[in-house]
Design an enzyme around this catalytic site. Sequence first.
Site, PDB file in Angstrom:
ATOM      1  NE  ARG A  36      42.425  50.507  50.205  1.00 12.22           N
ATOM      2  CZ  ARG A  36      41.458  50.187  49.556  1.00 12.22           C
ATOM      3  NH1 ARG A  36      42.090  49.412  48.425  1.00 12.22           N
ATOM      4  NH2 ARG A  36      40.401  49.840  50.023  1.00 12.22           N
ATOM      5  CG  LEU A  90      46.899  42.126  48.113  1.00 10.53           C
ATOM      6  CD1 LEU A  90      47.829  41.130  47.654  1.00 10.53           C
ATOM      7  CD2 LEU A  90      46.399  42.243  49.553  1.00 10.53           C
ATOM      8  CG  HIS A 104      37.374  35.444  42.480  1.00  5.55           C
ATOM      9  ND1 HIS A 104      36.981  36.185  43.211  1.00  5.55           N
ATOM     10  CD2 HIS A 104      36.522  35.030  41.481  1.00  5.55           C
ATOM     11  CE1 HIS A 104      36.076  36.882  42.430  1.00  5.55           C
ATOM     12  NE2 HIS A 104      35.791  36.182  41.478  1.00  5.55           N
TER      13      HIS A 104
HETATM   14  C1  GAR Z   1      35.173  33.046  50.500  1.00  8.31           C
HETATM   15  O1  GAR Z   1      34.276  32.267  49.691  1.00  8.31           O
HETATM   16  C2  GAR Z   1      36.328  33.492  49.227  1.00  8.31           C
HETATM   17  O2  GAR Z   1      36.224  32.636  48.095  1.00  8.31           O
HETATM   18  C3  GAR Z   1      35.722  34.737  49.194  1.00  8.31           C
HETATM   19  O3  GAR Z   1      35.526  35.307  50.434  1.00  8.31           O
HETATM   20  C4  GAR Z   1      35.003  34.140  51.162  1.00  8.31           C
HETATM   21  C5  GAR Z   1      35.755  34.013  52.412  1.00  8.31           C
HETATM   22  O4  GAR Z   1      35.438  32.987  53.340  1.00  8.31           O
HETATM   23  N1  GAR Z   1      36.886  35.845  48.627  1.00  8.31           N
HETATM   24  C6  GAR Z   1      36.695  36.759  47.810  1.00  8.31           C
HETATM   25  O5  GAR Z   1      35.654  36.968  47.296  1.00  8.31           O
HETATM   26  C7  GAR Z   1      37.662  37.364  47.258  1.00  8.31           C
HETATM   27  N2  GAR Z   1      37.547  38.489  46.177  1.00  8.31           N
HETATM   28  P1  GAR Z   1      36.081  32.634  54.557  1.00  8.31           P
HETATM   29  O6  GAR Z   1      36.256  33.875  55.300  1.00  8.31           O
HETATM   30  O7  GAR Z   1      35.004  31.671  55.165  1.00  8.31           O
HETATM   31  O8  GAR Z   1      37.118  31.700  54.127  1.00  8.31           O
END
Ligand code: GAR
Length: 200
Positions: free
Chosen positions: A65, A93, A109
């Site tokens: 990674r 990351l 988040h």
């Molecule tokens: C979003 O709801 C974001 O908060 C979440 O993934 C989704 C992406 O949606 N992120 C996480 O859970 C990070 N841990 P999108 O691709 O439609 O923007």
Amino acid sequence: MINLGVLVSGSGTNLQAIIDGIDAGRLDAKIKIVISNNANAYAIERAKKHNIPAFIIQDSHFKTREDSDRHIVEIIKSHSVDLVVLAGFMRLLTPVLIKSFPMRIINIHPALLPAFPGLHAQKKAVEYGAKFSGCTVHFVDEGVDTGPIIIQAVVSVDDNDTEETLSKKIQKEEHKIYPEAIRLFAEGRIELKGRKVVIL
Ligand code: GAR
């Protein structure tokens, strides 16, 4: 005007909200690149529609990674990116990437941190019986969703909410606060005092 690099894995509705904010003149920024770790992410189509260069960088093509992140760092640096925006980038990351852009990587988040960090935050909030949840834009440090908080938005969790309905409510707020957080950064209005973010 600041240059953004947006990292995605999925549908890219947050990427779209940022594109729309720029197009509407609410956000003085340019998305220089989109990087996806998922070849099938719909976010890549969104980038292409707006003529934004999109790169697919999959961990499976690298030994480690860290090697994958070194490649991401190279691409970001070669595009003069000022701020790295994680928009549904669903993998942690490594320090290789985090240390290359200190306090210049932000994440969104789907919970009110420090509640429900990590994966499946909406499901955890429903199952826990939380009455409110929401979303958080924060700087990325080496912990899991532990960096300084920039903006949060709250939604209620109702008795009949499911993971899906709560996710929808939260996303509506995400699409408002993510472009807003980027605007504050672009305007130099974010000051860090210890781990607290002060909005100037
Ligand atoms: C979003 O709801 C974001 O908060 C979440 O993934 C989704 C992406 O949606 N992120 C996480 O859970 C990070 N841990 P999108 O691709 O439609 O923007």
